[in-house]
Motif scaffolding. Structure first.
Motif, PDB file in Angstrom:
ATOM      1  N   UNK A  23       0.774  -1.282   0.340  1.00 15.78           N
ATOM      2  CA  UNK A  23       0.196   0.080  -0.383  1.00 15.78           C
ATOM      3  C   UNK A  23       0.928   1.169  -0.282  1.00 15.78           C
ATOM      4  N   UNK A  24       0.177   2.088  -0.484  1.00 15.03           N
ATOM      5  CA  UNK A  24       1.771   4.016  -0.545  1.00 15.03           C
ATOM      6  C   UNK A  24       0.591   4.617  -0.533  1.00 15.03           C
ATOM      7  N   UNK A  25       0.653   5.617  -0.214  1.00 14.98           N
ATOM      8  CA  UNK A  25       0.680   7.062   0.283  1.00 14.98           C
ATOM      9  C   UNK A  25       0.377   7.815  -0.861  1.00 14.98           C
ATOM     10  N   UNK A  26       1.689   7.956  -1.362  1.00 11.95           N
ATOM     11  CA  UNK A  26       2.007   8.902  -2.002  1.00 11.95           C
ATOM     12  C   UNK A  26       2.962   8.460  -3.479  1.00 11.95           C
ATOM     13  N   UNK A  27       3.150   7.301  -3.741  1.00  8.22           N
ATOM     14  CA  UNK A  27       2.574   6.909  -5.180  1.00  8.22           C
ATOM     15  C   UNK A  27       3.879   6.331  -4.993  1.00  8.22           C
ATOM     16  N   UNK A  28       5.333   6.160  -4.461  1.00 10.00           N
ATOM     17  CA  UNK A  28       6.495   5.877  -4.532  1.00 10.00           C
ATOM     18  C   UNK A  28       7.378   5.036  -3.188  1.00 10.00           C
ATOM     19  N   UNK A  29       6.727   4.952  -2.120  1.00  9.94           N
ATOM     20  CA  UNK A  29       7.102   4.448  -0.938  1.00  9.94           C
ATOM     21  C   UNK A  29       5.898   3.944  -0.088  1.00  9.94           C
ATOM     22  N   UNK A  30       6.052   2.776   0.603  1.00  6.05           N
ATOM     23  CA  UNK A  30       5.566   1.790   0.919  1.00  6.05           C
ATOM     24  C   UNK A  30       4.623   2.317   2.021  1.00  6.05           C
ATOM     25  N   UNK A  31       4.197   2.022   1.940  1.00  6.36           N
ATOM     26  CA  UNK A  31       2.953   2.930   3.778  1.00  6.36           C
ATOM     27  C   UNK A  31       1.916   3.295   4.031  1.00  6.36           C
ATOM     28  N   UNK A  32       1.087   2.928   4.821  1.00  3.05           N
ATOM     29  CA  UNK A  32      -0.528   3.354   5.890  1.00  3.05           C
ATOM     30  C   UNK A  32      -0.854   1.179   5.420  1.00  3.05           C
ATOM     31  N   UNK A  33      -1.799   1.202   5.821  1.00  2.59           N
ATOM     32  CA  UNK A  33      -2.573  -0.223   5.859  1.00  2.59           C
ATOM     33  C   UNK A  33      -3.654  -0.200   4.554  1.00  2.59           C
ATOM     34  N   UNK A  34      -3.993   0.769   4.203  1.00  2.00           N
ATOM     35  CA  UNK A  34      -5.252   1.081   2.835  1.00  2.00           C
ATOM     36  C   UNK A  34      -4.930   0.523   1.968  1.00  2.00           C
ATOM     37  N   UNK A  35      -5.069  -0.146   1.502  1.00  2.04           N
ATOM     38  CA  UNK A  35      -5.012  -0.785   0.026  1.00  2.04           C
ATOM     39  C   UNK A  35      -5.121  -0.826  -1.121  1.00  2.04           C
ATOM     40  N   UNK A  36      -6.018   0.629  -1.166  1.00  4.70           N
ATOM     41  CA  UNK A  36      -7.101   1.499  -2.150  1.00  4.70           C
ATOM     42  C   UNK A  36      -5.814   2.145  -3.279  1.00  4.70           C
ATOM     43  N   UNK A  37      -4.313   2.531  -2.737  1.00  3.86           N
ATOM     44  CA  UNK A  37      -3.448   2.560  -3.389  1.00  3.86           C
ATOM     45  C   UNK A  37      -2.381   1.954  -3.483  1.00  3.86           C
ATOM     46  N   UNK A  38      -2.199   1.009  -4.190  1.00  2.00           N
ATOM     47  CA  UNK A  38      -1.308   0.571  -4.417  1.00  2.00           C
ATOM     48  C   UNK A  38      -0.115   0.487  -5.302  1.00  2.00           C
ATOM     49  N   UNK A  39       0.978   0.016  -4.810  1.00  2.00           N
ATOM     50  CA  UNK A  39       2.227  -0.049  -5.622  1.00  2.00           C
ATOM     51  C   UNK A  39       3.368  -0.649  -6.077  1.00  2.00           C
ATOM     52  N   UNK A  40       3.653  -1.224  -6.958  1.00  3.55           N
ATOM     53  CA  UNK A  40       4.308  -2.579  -7.644  1.00  3.55           C
ATOM     54  C   UNK A  40       6.159  -0.983  -7.220  1.00  3.55           C
ATOM     55  N   UNK A  41       7.084  -2.191  -6.960  1.00  5.19           N
ATOM     56  CA  UNK A  41       8.711  -1.391  -6.817  1.00  5.19           C
ATOM     57  C   UNK A  41       9.541  -2.166  -6.204  1.00  5.19           C
ATOM     58  N   UNK A  42      10.358  -1.890  -6.774  1.00  3.99           N
ATOM     59  CA  UNK A  42      11.715  -3.127  -6.188  1.00  3.99           C
ATOM     60  C   UNK A  42      12.855  -2.034  -5.243  1.00  3.99           C
ATOM     61  N   UNK A  43      12.430  -2.703  -4.038  1.00  2.00           N
ATOM     62  CA  UNK A  43      13.263  -1.680  -2.974  1.00  2.00           C
ATOM     63  C   UNK A  43      14.271  -1.848  -3.576  1.00  2.00           C
ATOM     64  N   UNK A  44      15.238  -2.521  -3.397  1.00  5.48           N
ATOM     65  CA  UNK A  44      16.588  -2.179  -3.903  1.00  5.48           C
ATOM     66  C   UNK A  44      17.047  -0.953  -4.663  1.00  5.48           C
ATOM     67  N   UNK A  45      16.743  -0.867  -5.507  1.00  3.36           N
ATOM     68  CA  UNK A  45      16.152   0.848  -6.097  1.00  3.36           C
ATOM     69  C   UNK A  45      15.361   2.047  -6.369  1.00  3.36           C
ATOM     70  N   UNK A  46      14.247   1.508  -5.582  1.00  2.00           N
ATOM     71  CA  UNK A  46      13.046   2.497  -4.965  1.00  2.00           C
ATOM     72  C   UNK A  46      12.650   2.388  -6.096  1.00  2.00           C
ATOM     73  N   UNK A  47      12.877   1.577  -7.538  1.00  2.00           N
ATOM     74  CA  UNK A  47      11.986   1.665  -8.574  1.00  2.00           C
ATOM     75  C   UNK A  47      10.773   1.596  -8.932  1.00  2.00           C
ATOM     76  N   UNK A  48       9.382   2.306  -9.440  1.00  2.00           N
ATOM     77  CA  UNK A  48       8.189   1.795  -9.436  1.00  2.00           C
ATOM     78  C   UNK A  48       7.579   1.225 -10.380  1.00  2.00           C
ATOM     79  N   UNK A  49       7.110   0.203 -10.167  1.00  2.00           N
ATOM     80  CA  UNK A  49       7.102  -0.440 -12.123  1.00  2.00           C
ATOM     81  C   UNK A  49       5.685   0.168 -12.253  1.00  2.00           C
ATOM     82  N   UNK A  50       4.440   0.244 -11.027  1.00  2.00           N
ATOM     83  CA  UNK A  50       3.683   0.065 -11.342  1.00  2.00           C
ATOM     84  C   UNK A  50       2.782   1.012 -10.388  1.00  2.00           C
ATOM     85  N   UNK A  51       1.467   2.105  -9.924  1.00  2.00           N
ATOM     86  CA  UNK A  51       0.855   2.460  -9.099  1.00  2.00           C
ATOM     87  C   UNK A  51      -0.002   2.829  -9.379  1.00  2.00           C
ATOM     88  N   UNK A  52      -1.208   2.080  -8.479  1.00  2.00           N
ATOM     89  CA  UNK A  52      -2.802   2.167  -9.198  1.00  2.00           C
ATOM     90  C   UNK A  52      -3.583   2.899  -7.787  1.00  2.00           C
TER      91      UNK A  52
END
Length: 192
Positions: A81-110
């Motif tokens: 779950x994400x609140x800002x679209x680039x980092x993980x955070x929060x407990x609501x999965x209403x906004x989600x990020x698919x990311x590569x943690x080692x580079x902080x690259x966001x593959x998809x956010x929706x």
């Protein structure tokens, strides 16, 4: 020929009053009203079911994307779950990020569609589903890492008995189960 009949005949055809009577018109309107009264609520239920299914499909697609990207990149990829679209955070999965943690690259956010939809992680998911380079899942973080977990999606506008979808992620398999989330499905809590 009698004058009475000459005025009512034209070219061998009898000319009478054309159209519907008031009674026929009222019966037709009453039947239409009954049909609409039955069809509209059912149609609204179908629309709400479709919204819940669409939100479920979006999250399933995101889980599958995370797994495919982990295998393709030969790196860990996480869904969170994400609140800002680039980092993980929060407990609501209403906004989600698919990311590569080692580079902080966001593959998809929706955002999950539907204002009446509540999506939360339960059964050890917490705020993270990660796929390793071999395609196997690790859910949770810290001391509570597991190889399976569930995301629950619920809609208060869908009739009870069909208002919750559980997206179950186990090892490398994703499945969806319909269930009754009850009257208070919007208050589903995270069970870590």
């Amino acid at each position: 020929m009698d004058k009475r009949h000459r005025g009512n005949r034209r070219g061998g055809r009898r000319v009478g009053n054309a159209g519907f009577s008031l009674v026929e018109l009222m019966v037709t309107v009453a039947v239409l009203a009954v049909l609409l009264g039955l069809a509209v609520p059912n149609f609204q239920g179908v629309i709400q079911q479709n919204r819940l299914t669409a939100a479920t499909n979006e999250l399933v697609a995101a889980v599958q994307l995370a797994r495919a990207e982990a295998i393709r990149r030969n790196r860990e990829v996480e869904l969170c779950p994400t609140e800002n679209g680039s980092t993980c955070g929060g407990s609501s999965w209403s906004r989600v990020a698919v990311r590569v943690p080692s580079s902080s690259e966001v593959v998809r956010e929706f955002g999950v569609t539907g204002s009446d939809i509540t999506a939360v992680g339960s059964n050890k998911v917490g705020n993270r589903i990660a796929f390793r380079p071999n395609g196997l899942v690790r859910v949770g973080s810290g001391a509570s890492i597991a190889t399976s977990g569930t995301l629950s999606i619920c809609s208060m506008k869908v009739a009870q008995g069909q208002n919750t979808r559980d997206i179950q992620v186990a090892v490398s398999r994703v499945s969806v189960v319909k269930r009754d989330g009850g009257a208070a499905c919007a208050q589903v809590k995270i069970n870590d």
